[in-house]
Design an enzyme around this catalytic site. Structure first.
Site, PDB file in Angstrom:
ATOM      1  N   ARG A  55      76.445  12.113  -2.521  1.00 13.19           N
ATOM      2  CA  ARG A  55      75.341  12.989  -2.202  1.00 13.19           C
ATOM      3  C   ARG A  55      74.220  12.898  -3.239  1.00 13.19           C
ATOM      4  O   ARG A  55      73.069  12.633  -2.915  1.00 13.19           O
ATOM      5  CB  ARG A  55      75.876  14.424  -2.193  1.00 13.19           C
ATOM      6  CG  ARG A  55      75.392  15.299  -1.118  1.00 13.19           C
ATOM      7  CD  ARG A  55      76.372  16.478  -1.046  1.00 13.19           C
ATOM      8  NE  ARG A  55      77.716  15.959  -0.899  1.00 13.19           N
ATOM      9  CZ  ARG A  55      78.286  15.731   0.288  1.00 13.19           C
ATOM     10  NH1 ARG A  55      77.669  16.056   1.377  1.00 13.19           N
ATOM     11  NH2 ARG A  55      79.488  15.200   0.341  1.00 13.19           N
ATOM     12  N   THR A  56      74.575  13.136  -4.487  1.00 15.03           N
ATOM     13  CA  THR A  56      73.563  13.126  -5.534  1.00 15.03           C
ATOM     14  C   THR A  56      72.947  11.740  -5.637  1.00 15.03           C
ATOM     15  O   THR A  56      71.731  11.591  -5.788  1.00 15.03           O
ATOM     16  CB  THR A  56      74.184  13.561  -6.874  1.00 15.03           C
ATOM     17  OG1 THR A  56      74.890  14.783  -6.677  1.00 15.03           O
ATOM     18  CG2 THR A  56      73.119  13.755  -7.920  1.00 15.03           C
TER      19      THR A  56
ATOM     20  N   LYS B 135      82.823  -5.527 -21.948  1.00 11.60           N
ATOM     21  CA  LYS B 135      82.732  -6.466 -23.063  1.00 11.60           C
ATOM     22  C   LYS B 135      82.690  -5.743 -24.403  1.00 11.60           C
ATOM     23  O   LYS B 135      82.412  -6.337 -25.422  1.00 11.60           O
ATOM     24  CB  LYS B 135      81.490  -7.344 -22.918  1.00 11.60           C
ATOM     25  CG  LYS B 135      81.524  -8.223 -21.671  1.00 11.60           C
ATOM     26  CD  LYS B 135      80.322  -9.139 -21.640  1.00 11.60           C
ATOM     27  CE  LYS B 135      80.234  -9.857 -20.291  1.00 11.60           C
ATOM     28  NZ  LYS B 135      78.881 -10.366 -20.033  1.00 11.60           N
TER      29      LYS B 135
ATOM     30  N   ARG C   8      74.643   9.882 -14.093  1.00  9.85           N
ATOM     31  CA  ARG C   8      75.723  10.822 -13.813  1.00  9.85           C
ATOM     32  C   ARG C   8      76.954  10.297 -14.524  1.00  9.85           C
ATOM     33  O   ARG C   8      77.238   9.101 -14.470  1.00  9.85           O
ATOM     34  CB  ARG C   8      75.985  10.877 -12.316  1.00  9.85           C
ATOM     35  CG  ARG C   8      77.044  11.899 -11.903  1.00  9.85           C
ATOM     36  CD  ARG C   8      77.253  11.833 -10.400  1.00  9.85           C
ATOM     37  NE  ARG C   8      78.206  12.781  -9.890  1.00  9.85           N
ATOM     38  CZ  ARG C   8      77.897  13.993  -9.433  1.00  9.85           C
ATOM     39  NH1 ARG C   8      76.655  14.397  -9.454  1.00  9.85           N
ATOM     40  NH2 ARG C   8      78.832  14.797  -8.961  1.00  9.85           N
TER      41      ARG C   8
ATOM     42  N   HIS D 238      74.453  20.182 -14.523  1.00 10.16           N
ATOM     43  CA  HIS D 238      74.005  19.535 -13.295  1.00 10.16           C
ATOM     44  C   HIS D 238      72.699  20.216 -12.882  1.00 10.16           C
ATOM     45  O   HIS D 238      72.608  20.846 -11.837  1.00 10.16           O
ATOM     46  CB  HIS D 238      75.077  19.681 -12.213  1.00 10.16           C
ATOM     47  CG  HIS D 238      74.875  18.772 -11.039  1.00 10.16           C
ATOM     48  ND1 HIS D 238      73.923  17.785 -11.005  1.00 10.16           N
ATOM     49  CD2 HIS D 238      75.517  18.699  -9.841  1.00 10.16           C
ATOM     50  CE1 HIS D 238      74.001  17.146  -9.841  1.00 10.16           C
ATOM     51  NE2 HIS D 238      74.943  17.689  -9.131  1.00 10.16           N
TER      52      HIS D 238
END
Lengths: 360, 360, 360
Positions: free
Chosen positions: A92-93, A121, A142, A175
């Site tokens: 969604r985000t 790496k 996120r 958020h």
């Protein structure tokens, strides 16, 4: 993971001291010329900013309805490139930000998950971040780690190539754009009855860990005379730090386990789901706490103007049959997220006045 | 998976009843104002539509050859956004649709595989679909589950935000755009000899489960006097439902295991591979059935105008050495898929007349 | 993997013979009308081409600083579509190419990793490549297999739809665009002191397997009077084939294990990390060879104009504290990669003169 621990030998100096400051003390660091530069913490939003974003999102939504308007929007940022760095799964985000970028004509790069990243790496997080900044003009991130996105902004602001950073969800706490779109949805829902000021809002479900509930609670300090009802089973009660904040700000709130009793009283019901991702004891959550669900027959109990919100995804918290009721606002809320994020990006790149000019 | 089973408690009502209707009874549901709105079933295509799509694809292909023409195409849908939801692995169909969108100037979002999706948080399929629709103007979906894409269209048409849905392959049965591009390739191949009407076509390989062969067979009802040759080992013979359909429509067909005997007779040979994905008994398929392969020395046996098609990917069914022969049409067929899908999207968004106007 | 071995029955003829030719004998095959068509091998770049690319990248960088300039760049290739086929994990090279495409207005398709590819259905590499070429106008490929990208170009040049191919790293040996951007960074760093001719360059770390060091060494034949210092522990010494090349071309070089001793002498220090990916004996590499690291206190030892490069990602080879020193050029080097690759793509599509025209 041990490797990762070792890397921190290579960490940038000064971060820990910054991170441990009070939120309010950090805000200047994410601001340039009195304008928000990085969107990291919900504490960055004051009433004036919230009002501006809601008004701008309304305008963008209107423009997008016509071909000419949509083309105008797409012409605003054609040469800007965004990076969507989504380490934590999110449909969604992610889609909301991606389409917001596209609405403004930006092109995008995606890193989803960590397997395709150079982290394999043995690169430090800080170097990965600086690499992204080498190529793009905006980073939306996120991450499951608390403070990660804040660190991203901090690292870049300390480098010679700072680019704006937007927090798309960082660990259990932050958020901020979800909080923004929740405010936008509430304000729109109440547009004919005086807006969010003076309203009664119930928040239901996992209040202990749900970051949207926490952020939304904090933002209530920007509105006058709001009353909050926290409805949760004992194990998921709102945390003391939020209550202490509300006490300091003089925001009225009540706690209860009796969902039905408050249904007739409130102007909005904000439902949430149990957050498996951060579960300490997932078995307990398999019980789905039916007393904290919103069922079809509850529609008879709530006021005619009461709106039902949910950050989505839902599981059992709201009957599908409720969707058809005009008071079910969660699907609008989802799409509002895209318009609000479009507004936010337009603001960061200072093309908000070009949108406003269309309406003058 | 148990979780998923539980979710169906939350399923939308009415779907099962709809799904079990006859295809022909469903077509209206995917049509708006006499124009196809969702592309779900090959049964939606009649002769007039097939002719229109082939003509439109031809025009798009021509326009794309010049810089001006390509820019005109890209200017047609600059403010439309598509979602490519490909749960089932697919390079070809995915890239074909993605580039078709780009040709028309659309921007795109991708979800490939399920791991990045909210499904991991226990969201129902229906909610996931509605979420996609919140952000975009078109959904192209591919899914291993029979009926999934049909359900997608059904859910959205029952919501207050219907957006067009295109079936990019759904379970073992439906892959309507593959059938469309096959028709387009056959019509183009026969453009100097009267088109597809009256032609003899062999279909070879796994006819039992290959969805392209099934869809193509059904579409033959739109053409006059076509003869079909089904060439398959006993275990992969075409199913009775297809034969019953052909009988009802009076379409001539023959079945044989002797590939070479029909080679000199036909105007087109449609090769297919064994479909591991739906295999009930994969061991048996390890034998690659060499009698049903097209080898280089077979080129001497077929007519000068006979074309060889294959939906690709191939494994052993066609010698690589055959590729150089001008009758090998499968690489053109693959690229035709992109043009045809571009035409289809242009049609859905009603910009087909803008393309046609370029040629008037 | 056995499946894959079997597929080679289906392989295109002639490849092995081509692959085993000397590099210099292959160059014509990747050239059309005296212009590089595919970018496969560092040996394709001569001094004149290197100079052109550096000058073009400088111009692109300048244009991108203004809105008008950036829009001009984006208007150059709006109808061209690129495919980024990155089988091997890579953040940097991937993002660099992706953003380069976007700067020029190209749209892109991505395949990252192999799981989403048709290879799972048993398709040969050659067919996968031809499929990509069906849809796009440019393929950028990265692959763990030596010669893979060369094969890609070879297959397409032998097909009836050749599209340009750029090597984004292929196996342990070839990574020509990294070499290009290294040259560009060195030339820029020395722009006030006569460019790269006559300079002394140290290369440090894993010289045995690091492909960037190898490619860069080969390109030194294009510059006059350069001296190379190879600084590595015994186990990672530069290979004999490179030394034989330098001997043939009369390029001066020294080998040493004493990093500090050469620090004051050189004009550039090119640091590299240990390449786990190709490790034969990873345990040995866990020791991080601290004698071959560049530490903060080394800054006192090097000349005021000496630049420090690194292809990134780094692990321990360079102290983070070094980043703040103006001689640390690796972050610029990374961003240079994007400008250089933009220049390269502009050149391949012959829009370089449109960029040059902006400056005349």
């Amino acid at each position: 993971m041990e490797k990762h621990a070792e890397q921190t030998k290579q960490t940038y100096a000064g971060w820990d001291a910054f991170y441990n400051r009070e939120s309010k003390e950090k805000l200047d660091f994410f601001t340039v010329n009195d304008r928000i530069f990085d969107v990291v913490l919900a504490e960055q939003f004051d009433r004036s900013f919230l009002n501006d974003m809601c008004a701008l999102a309304d305008k963008i939504r209107l423009m997008a309805k016509t071909r000419m308007g949509a083309q105008k929007l797409k012409s605003l940022l054609p040469t800007k490139r965004a990076m969507l760095y989504f380490v934590q799964p999110s449909t969604r985000t992610f889609l909301s930000f991606l389409n917001a970028c596209q609405i403004l004509g930006m092109t995008t790069s995606e890193i989803r998950g960590t397997t395709t990243s150079s982290e394999v790496k043995g690169e430090s997080q800080e170097d990965t971040i600086r690499t992204f900044a080498s190529y793009v003009d905006l980073i939306v991130a996120r991450h499951p780690e608390a403070g990660f996105v804040e660190k991203t902004a901090w690292v870049l602001n300390n480098s010679d190539r700072p680019v704006p950073v937007i927090n798309g969800g960082s660990g259990p706490d932050q958020h901020p754009t979800q909080a923004l779109l929740d405010i936008y949805t509430l304000e729109r829902s109440f547009s004919n009855i005086g807006g969010l000021d003076g309203k009664k809002i119930a928040m239901v479900g996992d209040l202990k860990r749900g970051r949207t509930v926490r952020s939304l609670s904090y933002l209530m300090e920007n509105y006058r005379d709001v009353t909050l009802y926290y409805v949760a089973p004992e194990v998921f009660k709102i945390k003391d730090d939020v209550k202490a904040f509300l006490d300091r700000r003089g925001i009225r709130y009540f706690e209860t386990e009796d969902f039905q009793s408050i249904m007739p009283k409130v102007d909005a019901i904000y439902m949430t789901r149990i957050q498996d991702e951060y579960a300490e004891c997932p078995e307990n959550e398999e019980k789905s706490y039916p007393d904290f669900h919103f069922r079809e027959d509850h529609l008879r109990l709530i006021q005619p103007h009461c709106v039902i919100l949910h950050p989505l995804p839902r599981r059992y918290e709201i009957d599908v049959a409720v969707d058809k009721d005009p008071r079910a606002a969660y699907w609008h809320q989802e799409r509002n997220g895209m318009w609000l994020r479009t507004a936010l990006i337009a603001h960061l790149f200072k093309v908000d006045h070009e949108i406003n000019a269309e309406f003058s």
